[in-house]
Design a protein around this motif. Structure first.
Motif, PDB file in Angstrom:
ATOM      1  N   ILE A  57      -5.094  16.889  -1.183  1.00  0.00           N
ATOM      2  CA  ILE A  57      -5.514  15.514  -1.426  1.00  0.00           C
ATOM      3  C   ILE A  57      -4.283  14.601  -1.467  1.00  0.00           C
ATOM      4  CG2 ILE A  57      -7.640  15.961  -2.730  1.00  0.00           C
ATOM      5  CD1 ILE A  57      -5.841  15.619  -5.256  1.00  0.00           C
ATOM      6  N   ALA A  58      -4.515  13.315  -1.422  1.00  0.00           N
ATOM      7  CA  ALA A  58      -3.429  12.353  -1.539  1.00  0.00           C
ATOM      8  C   ALA A  58      -3.942  11.147  -2.322  1.00  0.00           C
ATOM      9  CB  ALA A  58      -2.945  11.917  -0.167  1.00  0.00           C
ATOM     10  N   LYS A  59      -3.014  10.464  -2.953  1.00  0.00           N
ATOM     11  CA  LYS A  59      -3.384   9.259  -3.696  1.00  0.00           C
ATOM     12  C   LYS A  59      -2.909   8.038  -2.914  1.00  0.00           C
ATOM     13  CE  LYS A  59      -1.155   8.023  -7.516  1.00  0.00           C
ATOM     14  NZ  LYS A  59      -0.778   7.895  -8.940  1.00  0.00           N
ATOM     15  N   ILE A  60      -3.830   7.134  -2.660  1.00  0.00           N
ATOM     16  CA  ILE A  60      -3.489   5.906  -1.939  1.00  0.00           C
ATOM     17  C   ILE A  60      -3.663   4.757  -2.931  1.00  0.00           C
ATOM     18  CG2 ILE A  60      -4.015   4.483   0.079  1.00  0.00           C
ATOM     19  CD1 ILE A  60      -3.334   7.429   0.753  1.00  0.00           C
ATOM     20  N   SER A  61      -2.666   3.901  -3.034  1.00  0.00           N
ATOM     21  CA  SER A  61      -2.747   2.823  -4.019  1.00  0.00           C
ATOM     22  C   SER A  61      -2.383   1.485  -3.418  1.00  0.00           C
ATOM     23  CB  SER A  61      -1.783   3.093  -5.174  1.00  0.00           C
ATOM     24  OG  SER A  61      -1.997   4.363  -5.719  1.00  0.00           O
ATOM     25  N   ILE A  62      -3.032   0.462  -3.928  1.00  0.00           N
ATOM     26  CA  ILE A  62      -2.601  -0.897  -3.623  1.00  0.00           C
ATOM     27  C   ILE A  62      -2.025  -1.479  -4.906  1.00  0.00           C
ATOM     28  CG2 ILE A  62      -4.188  -1.309  -1.718  1.00  0.00           C
ATOM     29  CD1 ILE A  62      -6.015  -2.822  -3.663  1.00  0.00           C
ATOM     30  N   VAL A  63      -0.970  -2.273  -4.759  1.00  0.00           N
ATOM     31  CA  VAL A  63      -0.277  -2.819  -5.911  1.00  0.00           C
ATOM     32  C   VAL A  63      -0.095  -4.310  -5.710  1.00  0.00           C
ATOM     33  CG1 VAL A  63       1.945  -2.846  -7.128  1.00  0.00           C
ATOM     34  CG2 VAL A  63       0.977  -0.680  -6.367  1.00  0.00           C
ATOM     35  N   GLY A  64      -0.332  -5.087  -6.737  1.00  0.00           N
ATOM     36  CA  GLY A  64      -0.089  -6.523  -6.606  1.00  0.00           C
ATOM     37  C   GLY A  64      -0.292  -7.260  -7.912  1.00  0.00           C
ATOM     38  N   ALA A  65       0.718  -8.036  -8.298  1.00  0.00           N
ATOM     39  CA  ALA A  65       0.603  -8.815  -9.525  1.00  0.00           C
ATOM     40  C   ALA A  65      -0.494  -9.864  -9.387  1.00  0.00           C
ATOM     41  CB  ALA A  65       1.939  -9.474  -9.848  1.00  0.00           C
ATOM     42  N   GLY A  66      -0.775 -10.277  -8.141  1.00  0.00           N
ATOM     43  CA  GLY A  66      -1.782 -11.300  -7.889  1.00  0.00           C
ATOM     44  C   GLY A  66      -3.216 -10.828  -8.145  1.00  0.00           C
ATOM     45  N   MET A  67      -3.368  -9.509  -8.248  1.00  0.00           N
ATOM     46  CA  MET A  67      -4.684  -8.914  -8.462  1.00  0.00           C
ATOM     47  C   MET A  67      -5.369  -9.412  -9.724  1.00  0.00           C
ATOM     48  SD  MET A  67      -4.776  -4.863  -8.161  1.00  0.00           S
ATOM     49  CE  MET A  67      -3.947  -4.406  -6.679  1.00  0.00           C
ATOM     50  N   MET A  68      -4.560  -9.647 -10.748  1.00  0.00           N
ATOM     51  CA  MET A  68      -5.087 -10.057 -12.044  1.00  0.00           C
ATOM     52  C   MET A  68      -5.926 -11.311 -11.928  1.00  0.00           C
ATOM     53  SD  MET A  68      -2.123  -9.353 -14.831  1.00  0.00           S
ATOM     54  CE  MET A  68      -0.634  -9.379 -13.870  1.00  0.00           C
ATOM     55  N   SER A  69      -5.527 -12.206 -11.006  1.00  0.00           N
ATOM     56  CA  SER A  69      -6.211 -13.489 -10.924  1.00  0.00           C
ATOM     57  C   SER A  69      -7.107 -13.619  -9.701  1.00  0.00           C
ATOM     58  CB  SER A  69      -5.163 -14.607 -10.928  1.00  0.00           C
ATOM     59  OG  SER A  69      -4.239 -14.366  -9.903  1.00  0.00           O
ATOM     60  N   SER A  70      -7.236 -12.565  -8.909  1.00  0.00           N
ATOM     61  CA  SER A  70      -8.159 -12.707  -7.779  1.00  0.00           C
ATOM     62  C   SER A  70      -9.155 -11.550  -7.729  1.00  0.00           C
ATOM     63  CB  SER A  70      -7.406 -12.863  -6.461  1.00  0.00           C
ATOM     64  OG  SER A  70      -6.636 -11.750  -6.178  1.00  0.00           O
ATOM     65  N   PRO A  71     -10.422 -11.864  -8.011  1.00  0.00           N
ATOM     66  CA  PRO A  71     -11.444 -10.831  -8.026  1.00  0.00           C
ATOM     67  C   PRO A  71     -11.715 -10.304  -6.616  1.00  0.00           C
ATOM     68  CG  PRO A  71     -12.386 -12.992  -8.495  1.00  0.00           C
ATOM     69  CD  PRO A  71     -10.931 -13.193  -8.330  1.00  0.00           C
ATOM     70  N   GLY A  72     -12.287  -9.133  -6.541  1.00  0.00           N
ATOM     71  CA  GLY A  72     -12.697  -8.615  -5.236  1.00  0.00           C
ATOM     72  C   GLY A  72     -11.641  -7.822  -4.498  1.00  0.00           C
ATOM     73  N   VAL A  73     -10.466  -7.661  -5.112  1.00  0.00           N
ATOM     74  CA  VAL A  73      -9.411  -6.922  -4.423  1.00  0.00           C
ATOM     75  C   VAL A  73      -9.798  -5.452  -4.248  1.00  0.00           C
ATOM     76  CG1 VAL A  73      -7.022  -6.142  -4.580  1.00  0.00           C
ATOM     77  CG2 VAL A  73      -7.598  -8.498  -5.133  1.00  0.00           C
ATOM     78  N   VAL A 129       0.874  -1.175   0.000  1.00  0.00           N
ATOM     79  CA  VAL A 129       0.000   0.000   0.000  1.00  0.00           C
ATOM     80  C   VAL A 129       0.909   1.222   0.000  1.00  0.00           C
ATOM     81  CG1 VAL A 129      -1.894   1.180   1.170  1.00  0.00           C
ATOM     82  CG2 VAL A 129      -1.556  -1.279   1.524  1.00  0.00           C
ATOM     83  N   ALA A 130       0.668   2.149  -0.922  1.00  0.00           N
ATOM     84  CA  ALA A 130       1.539   3.315  -0.998  1.00  0.00           C
ATOM     85  C   ALA A 130       0.731   4.603  -0.977  1.00  0.00           C
ATOM     86  CB  ALA A 130       2.375   3.259  -2.269  1.00  0.00           C
ATOM     87  N   LYS A 131       1.398   5.640  -0.488  1.00  0.00           N
ATOM     88  CA  LYS A 131       0.759   6.960  -0.430  1.00  0.00           C
ATOM     89  C   LYS A 131       1.569   7.937  -1.263  1.00  0.00           C
ATOM     90  CE  LYS A 131       1.603   9.961   2.996  1.00  0.00           C
ATOM     91  NZ  LYS A 131       1.590  10.643   4.296  1.00  0.00           N
ATOM     92  N   ASP A 132       0.892   8.760  -2.036  1.00  0.00           N
ATOM     93  CA  ASP A 132       1.568   9.802  -2.801  1.00  0.00           C
ATOM     94  C   ASP A 132       0.884  11.130  -2.497  1.00  0.00           C
ATOM     95  OD1 ASP A 132       2.792  11.417  -4.593  1.00  0.00           O
ATOM     96  OD2 ASP A 132       2.248  10.287  -6.386  1.00  0.00           O
ATOM     97  N   SER A 133       1.616  12.012  -1.827  1.00  0.00           N
ATOM     98  CA  SER A 133       1.011  13.300  -1.449  1.00  0.00           C
ATOM     99  C   SER A 133       1.350  14.392  -2.446  1.00  0.00           C
ATOM    100  CB  SER A 133       1.514  13.731  -0.075  1.00  0.00           C
ATOM    101  OG  SER A 133       1.130  12.782   0.877  1.00  0.00           O
ATOM    102  N   ASN A 134       2.247  14.106  -3.349  1.00  0.00           N
ATOM    103  CA  ASN A 134       2.657  15.115  -4.332  1.00  0.00           C
ATOM    104  C   ASN A 134       1.659  15.138  -5.489  1.00  0.00           C
ATOM    105  OD1 ASN A 134       3.965  16.885  -5.980  1.00  0.00           O
ATOM    106  ND2 ASN A 134       5.474  15.391  -6.687  1.00  0.00           N
TER     107      ASN A 134
END
Ligand code: ASP
Ligand code: MG
Length: 402
Positions: A338-354, A254-259
């Protein structure tokens, strides 16, 4: 016996004691029978200090002279390290960017690497010398010194690993690996054993500033295995490679970007070519756009909102105001709270509901989402700046436990 490229950042060579500690690490890797090339950054705050000195004399120095100046920081580091290794009785040579044939274009301050001849490197390794290379610098077609952008020593190291076909490029730094969230802010953050290039690129551009992004892009293109690890503790770090073991968790971090700033154009005509006009004038001004959202307004109008980096906000507004008649809108709304919060994961492609899990976490904490964007391996949301850290914490807890 293998060939490894090591890279130590500025904090790892900050003072005499740190240099001696790194010298031992290099000596040990060499004594195990490896051929070793080590790339160093300038000591601690040296680069910032040099910039400060330059600006004191001239607020607008030429980029060429800035590069002559800034490249000295790395040159001092490799010379000092060479002396420390000489003291240990080891064969060593320090080299600058031009000595190793690191050819770049002429974009001073953020030059791109064009080629690396590597002959000198190979000759020195054949003599079983430890080779120390000044990071972050090269030479252009005019034989002038260039630098390749702040944090660029990581990219120097990967470029050398590519040229020498090294088995591994180890990036030693002051953190012991890549974490599922900022370990200084999120108590439950865990170190990852492995991460894919794509995930690392996303996390880096999302503000998990561990590696120079171009280094990972280059490693991906040429399939160079990287490891991020601590120069203080002797333990494995995080390996960055093409495919990773199947993880139990659905996401890697999980990452935060405030810029980030949001600009909304209200009352655009609902007709073909409007979005084109908006983003063409911004592209012409070299303004990078991130998330874009178009919403349906009333009475044949549309609103388009998008995000830019904070330093581009005023320029973007200026350009849009200049082109108000051409584009045709009634109002511009902007905010940088404002800030941007992101989740990242290669596994996302194959698991619905993330994505749903992420939104649920925000809902649980009563945090409002202003904008959403997704890609194959990433989901990002915009939230109020004041909710940013809480958002990271609640999302992290949802995926990784508290
Ligand atoms: N010394 C340069 C900087 O501070 C390059 C680097 O550390 O990689 O940006
Ligand atoms: Mg760095």
């Amino acid at each position: 016996m293998g060939l490894v490229v090591l890279k130590f950042g500025g904090s790892s060579v900050a003072d005499t004691e740190a240099i001696q500690r790194v010298a031992w690490t290099i000596a040990e890797t060499y004594s195990e029978g490896n051929n070793v090339v080590t790339v160093l950054s300038a000591q601690a705050d040296t680069t910032d200090e040099l910039i400060r000195k330059a600006k004191e004399l001239n607020p607008n120095p030429s980029m060429r002279e800035m590069d002559v100046l800034l490249s000295t920081g790395e040159q001092a580091s490799v010379a000092l390290m060479a002396m420390a290794l000489e003291k240990l009785g080891l064969p060593v040579v320090s080299l600058t960017g031009w000595q190793i044939g690191m050819n770049t274009d002429s974009d001073y301050g953020s030059a791109r690497i064009k080629s690396l001849s590597a002959e000198r490197l190979k000759a020195e390794l054949d003599r079983r010398r430890i080779v120390l290379v000044a990071g972050f610098q090269g030479v252009n077609k005019f034989d002038d010194i260039t630098t390749i952008g702040r944090g660029g020593s990581d990219t120097t190291a990967v470029a050398i690993a590519v040229a020498l076909n090294a088995d591994l490029c180890k990036i030693y730094t002051d953190v012991d690996g890549v974490y599922t969230a900022d370990p200084n802010k999120v108590p439950g953050a865990k170190k990852l054993d492995e991460i894919t290039y794509d995930e690392m690129i996303e996390l880096a551009s999302l503000g998990a500033q561990i590696l120079h992004n171009r280094s990972v892009e280059m490693a991906k293109r040429y399939g160079v295995k990287m490891e991020v690890l601590s120069s203080l503790h002797r333990k494995p770090g995080t390996i960055i490679k093409g495919v990773t073991k199947v993880e139990h968790t659905k996401i890697s971090g999980v990452a935060k970007d405030s810029n980030i700033a949001r600009i909304a154009l209200v009352g655009l005509r609902d007709e073909p070519g409007v979005a084109f006009k908006v983003f063409r004038v911004l592209a012409n001004a070299k303004i990078n756009i991130d998330i874009i959202l178009q919403s349906i307004g009333r009475d044949f109008t549309n609103d388009i909102s998008f995000t830019v980096s904070r330093e581009d906000m005023n320029k973007a507004i200026e350009i849009l105001e200049e082109n108000k008649d051409v584009i045709g809108y009634t109002e511009i709304n902007t905010t940088d709270k404002i800030a941007k919060i992101s989740i990242v994961g290669a596994g996302m492609m194959s698991s619905p509901g993330v994505a749903a899990m992420m939104f649920e976490a925000l809902y649980d904490s009563k945090i409002n989402i202003a904008m959403i964007s997704t890609s194959e391996i990433k989901v990002s949301v915009l939230v109020d700046e004041n909710d940013a850290d809480r958002s990271v914490a609640t999302i992290h807890a949802k995926f990784f436990g508290a």
